[in-house]
Scaffold this active site. Structure first.
Site, PDB file in Angstrom:
ATOM      1  N   ARG A   1     -11.028   1.662  -3.574  1.00  0.00           N
ATOM      2  CA  ARG A   1     -10.290   2.213  -4.703  1.00  0.00           C
ATOM      3  C   ARG A   1     -11.145   3.262  -5.417  1.00  0.00           C
ATOM      4  O   ARG A   1     -11.692   3.019  -6.493  1.00  0.00           O
ATOM      5  CB  ARG A   1      -9.893   1.077  -5.655  1.00  0.00           C
TER       6      ARG A   1
ATOM      7  N   GLN B   1      -7.512   8.148  -2.684  1.00  0.00           N
ATOM      8  CA  GLN B   1      -6.185   7.803  -3.185  1.00  0.00           C
ATOM      9  C   GLN B   1      -5.069   8.173  -2.218  1.00  0.00           C
ATOM     10  O   GLN B   1      -4.084   7.451  -2.086  1.00  0.00           O
ATOM     11  CB  GLN B   1      -5.947   8.479  -4.537  1.00  0.00           C
TER      12      GLN B   1
ATOM     13  N   ASP C   1      -4.570   5.414   0.435  1.00  0.00           N
ATOM     14  CA  ASP C   1      -4.445   4.044  -0.071  1.00  0.00           C
ATOM     15  C   ASP C   1      -3.056   3.469   0.195  1.00  0.00           C
ATOM     16  O   ASP C   1      -2.122   3.650  -0.582  1.00  0.00           O
ATOM     17  CB  ASP C   1      -4.754   4.038  -1.573  1.00  0.00           C
TER      18      ASP C   1
ATOM     19  N   SER D   1      -1.536   1.002  -2.492  1.00  0.00           N
ATOM     20  CA  SER D   1      -0.893   1.644  -3.633  1.00  0.00           C
ATOM     21  C   SER D   1       0.475   2.205  -3.259  1.00  0.00           C
ATOM     22  O   SER D   1       1.459   2.013  -3.979  1.00  0.00           O
ATOM     23  CB  SER D   1      -1.779   2.765  -4.186  1.00  0.00           C
TER      24      SER D   1
ATOM     25  N   TYR E   1      -9.421  -3.875  -8.775  1.00  0.00           N
ATOM     26  CA  TYR E   1      -8.559  -5.045  -8.695  1.00  0.00           C
ATOM     27  C   TYR E   1      -8.933  -6.032  -9.794  1.00  0.00           C
ATOM     28  O   TYR E   1     -10.081  -6.086 -10.229  1.00  0.00           O
ATOM     29  CB  TYR E   1      -8.720  -5.759  -7.342  1.00  0.00           C
TER      30      TYR E   1
END
Length: 366
Positions: free
Chosen positions: A121, A126, A129, A132, A226
């Protein structure tokens, strides 16, 4: 380099790892692609769509035999591994922390394996990911599923026969799924409350129109983006703070997962028994044991008039969008891992290091 796209075999799975549009981009980057017959049909991508962008369509055994890189969404299972050849590269979600037997079986085949659920993360990762991208859809779909299962509507409605009060929605966990659930429920007109172990999520929840239920969380900071496993004392205090809202809620959505561990129990059976008749709980953590004590994966349990739905399949039910997003994540990831069409194997680089679970039969991460 020849990349093989496999059809998902997990029961209920409707997604595909690479869509025709992303396949076209990979081919333009110099890769050769082959796809299993019917791999995209449940996401509305036909074999002809792949052929039209230059992807060869083959039977499953041919994919395993010819491809140097094998792509899936879900972990490679026992039947898959029977067809894998030494030296191949596997890319899928592996959940390596909670699947040591699978990782050992992969290592025994003498292959290398990258895990898409291990993407760190960090800001530069991003666009790779998958957690997500898929959880965003899960948060949206959880609200739609809840709306279908409820016996009430979401918005305030004034009619000639009287006024209908808005539904009350409570969301546990303000990550990607939780934030999308807040936004969707608010758009539908509900009164939304939310809670999370991470105090830094308060501003995010409130920016979307939810009331944040605060619980003192000293010492309960997050780990790597997280929420970490909460202490027993925190869970006790959270239960006390949230009960008033829980017992009034028409819809409750729980999203709290900790990678590689059992999901924390946030709603006990005792609490369910005190909720109002007709309430609905959508437990998105059911595949990891569930945030609700009575939930079971892919089952609807009714307790004292409360409907508890344990699910992890919400992204699959919007498989066209989910496949599009997953495929884009995979594309960005492959481009990151390669130079030209060859893997760089740069183990000093964080994304590669964190996601390369098995290298040439040797387990690197457990």
């Amino acid at each position: 380099m020849k990349i093989g796209i496999l059809k998902e075999t997990l029961d209920g799975e409707r997604r595909v790892a690479i869509t025709p549009n992303i396949a076209k981009q990979l081919i333009a980057s110099g890769f050769e692609l082959i796809v299993e017959e019917g791999a995209g049909e449940y996401s509305s991508f036909m074999d002809s769509d792949y052929k039209n962008v230059g992807v060869a369509v083959e039977k499953r055994a041919v994919i395993f035999h010819e491809a140097e890189v094998l792509l899936k969404i879900n972990p490679f299972d026992e039947e898959d591994l029977k067809l894998v050849d030494k030296g191949q590269i596997l890319i899928s979600k592996l959940y390596h922390k909670s699947n040591p037997e699978l990782i050992q079986a992969i290592a025994n085949k003498g292959v290398s394996a990258f895990s898409m659920d291990a993407i760190p993360r960090i800001s530069r990762a991003q666009d790779m990911d998958v957690l997500s991208s898929q959880n965003n859809l899960a948060g949206y779909k959880a609200v739609i599923l809840g709306a279908f299962e409820m016996t009430k509507i979401f918005p305030l409605m004034m009619t000639s026969a009287g006024t209908i009060a808005p539904a009350r929605v409570l969301i546990y966990g303000i990550g990607v799924a939780g934030l999308q659930a807040i936004a969707t429920a608010k758009r539908l007109g509900a009164i939304v409350e939310a809670t999370d172990i991470r105090s830094e999520t308060k501003e995010q929840a409130e920016s979307l129109g939810a009331k944040f239920i605060s619980v003192d969380n000293e010492g309960e900071e997050s780990e790597g983006g997280y929420a970490k496993e909460a202490s027993a004392d925190y869970l006790k205090r959270q239960k006390e703070a949230v009960n008033k809202s829980l017992f009034k809620a028409d819809l409750v959505i729980t999203t709290a997962n900790i990678p590689g561990r059992k999901a924390p129990v946030l709603i006990t059976e005792e609490q369910v028994m005190q909720m109002k008749n007709g309430a609905v709980i959508i437990d998105l953590a059911a595949a990891q044991g569930g945030n609700c004590e009575v939930s079971e994966i892919n089952k609807t349990i009714v307790k004292n008039g409360v409907k508890v739905i344990g699910t992890s399949i919400d992204p699959r039910s919007v498989s066209t969008n989910a496949s599009d997003l997953y495929a884009k994540n995979i594309y960005n990831y492959i481009i990151h891992l390669t130079e030209g069409t060859n893997f760089k194997w740069d183990l000093e680089e964080e994304i590669t290091d964190e996601t390369l679970i098995v290298q040439n039969g040797t387990i690197r991460k457990s």
